[in-house]
Design a protein around this motif. Sequence first.
Motif, short mmCIF file in Angstrom:
data_model
loop_
_atom_site.label_atom_id
_atom_site.label_comp_id
_atom_site.label_asym_id
_atom_site.label_seq_id
_atom_site.Cartn_x
_atom_site.Cartn_y
_atom_site.Cartn_z
N ALA A 62 -5.56 -1.11 -5.91
CA ALA A 62 -5.86 -0.83 -4.50
C ALA A 62 -4.61 -0.36 -3.76
N SER A 63 -3.49 -1.03 -4.02
CA SER A 63 -2.25 -0.66 -3.34
C SER A 63 -1.82 0.75 -3.71
N LYS A 64 -2.07 1.14 -4.96
CA LYS A 64 -1.70 2.49 -5.40
C LYS A 64 -2.66 3.54 -4.87
N LEU A 65 -3.81 3.10 -4.39
CA LEU A 65 -4.75 4.02 -3.75
C LEU A 65 -4.52 4.07 -2.23
N GLY A 66 -3.48 3.39 -1.79
CA GLY A 66 -3.12 3.42 -0.38
C GLY A 66 -3.81 2.37 0.47
N VAL A 67 -4.42 1.37 -0.17
CA VAL A 67 -5.15 0.34 0.56
C VAL A 67 -4.41 -0.99 0.47
N ASP A 68 -4.20 -1.62 1.61
CA ASP A 68 -3.62 -2.96 1.63
C ASP A 68 -4.58 -3.91 0.91
N ALA A 116 0.83 -1.21 0.00
CA ALA A 116 0.00 0.00 0.00
C ALA A 116 0.86 1.26 0.00
N ASP A 117 0.55 2.18 -0.90
CA ASP A 117 1.25 3.46 -0.98
C ASP A 117 0.60 4.41 0.02
N LYS A 173 -10.53 6.55 1.33
CA LYS A 173 -9.62 6.93 2.42
C LYS A 173 -10.35 6.99 3.75
N SER A 174 -11.56 7.52 3.72
CA SER A 174 -12.35 7.62 4.95
C SER A 174 -12.71 6.24 5.49
N ALA A 175 -13.05 5.32 4.57
CA ALA A 175 -13.47 3.97 4.98
C ALA A 175 -12.29 3.09 5.37
N GLY A 176 -11.10 3.42 4.85
CA GLY A 176 -9.94 2.58 5.15
C GLY A 176 -9.96 1.27 4.38
N LYS A 177 -10.79 1.19 3.39
CA LYS A 177 -10.89 -0.02 2.55
C LYS A 177 -11.41 0.39 1.18
N VAL A 178 -11.31 -0.52 0.24
CA VAL A 178 -11.86 -0.27 -1.09
C VAL A 178 -12.80 -1.43 -1.45
#
Length: 312
Positions: A108-114, A55-56, A71-76
Motif C-alpha cells: 500500500a505504501s508503495k502505491l502511495g497510500v498511507d 506512503a510514496d 488513486k482516485s479513492a485515496g485509499k486501497v
Amino acid sequence: MGIKRVAVFAATAAFAFTLTACGEEGTPTPSGAGNGSGAAPASDTCKSSGVTFTADTAAAVKGSPTFDKIKSAGKVTVGVKFDQPNLGYKDTSGTRCGFDIETAQYIASKLGVDPAKIEYKEIPSANRETAIKGGEIDYYVGTYSITDKRKADVSFAGPYFVAGQDLLVRKDETAITGKDTLKGKKVCSAQGSTPIQRVRDEGLTEPENIVEFKTYSECVSQLLDKKVDAVTTDDAILKGYAAQNPTDLKVVGKPFSTEKYGIGLPRDDKALRDYVNNQLEAAFKDGTWQKIYDGTLGKSGSTATPPALERY
C-alpha cells in the motif's frame, strides 16, 4: 463449546468470534461478509516488525486501472485473513498484525497510500477469486497459493513466501505421524483451500471423513473438542496455532507440498502485477522483507529467506 475451544480463541485474541458464531457450519460466507469488513480504524497499523511504511507520494503505475481507482479513492481495499497467528490476525486490542498484514501495508505504501488508510476486508478462502474479479478488493494478501487454476481468474505477484502442507494434531496423538497415516481419520481444512483438495485428490482419507469449515480457526476448535483428528493446511499457519496452544497441539510429519504465496491481483492488470513484483524484489534486496518476517512469522522459531520471484 468446550473449555479448550474457548481457550484457543482467547489465546489467539479477537479472532472474529462473531463471524464464527454467526455462520452455519459448512456454509460459505458471502464475499466480504463478517466482522471487520468496511473501513479500518487508524489504529489498524500494527507493526510488530518495527518497520515503518511511508506512503510514496510519487508512486505511478502507467496503464493500471486498479492503480487509477486507488488513486482516485485515496485509499486501497485489501482482502485479508483474520484468524492466522503471526500471519493475519487481530491482537488483544483488535489491531491487525502479522506477516501478511505488514506485507499488505508495505505494498500500500508503495502505491502511495498511507497504511492507516487501508480498508481491510476479511475474505474466506472460497471467495477470494470472486472478490478480486468483482472489484470488491484491489488486492489480496492472505496465504493465497499460486496455482494455474486460479490464474484463470486472477493474477499473482510473487511469490513472497513459500510454505508446505502439513498436519496439526492434539499433543497426545500418536497414530497420526504423516499424510500416509490419515486413513480412517477425520481431517479438517478450509473450504476452497488447496490443502483440502489435495486430501481429496490423493485419497488420504475417506470422503466421509473430510470436514470443511469457512476458517482454519473453526477446524482448530473442532480438533481441540476431539470432533476431528487432524487439521491440514500450510505449515506456516499450523505452527502459529501450535505456538498459541503448545500444551494441547503439535505439528507432525514432513511438509508434503510446495505452496507459493502470492499477492492476488486483477487478472488483466499486468501493469500492476509488474509494479508489485518490482516492489517485492526491492524488499527482498534491501532487507525489508527479512525484517518483516523476523518480526512476525519468524517468531514461531522457523527461519526463512526471500523466495525467487516468478514473473509472467
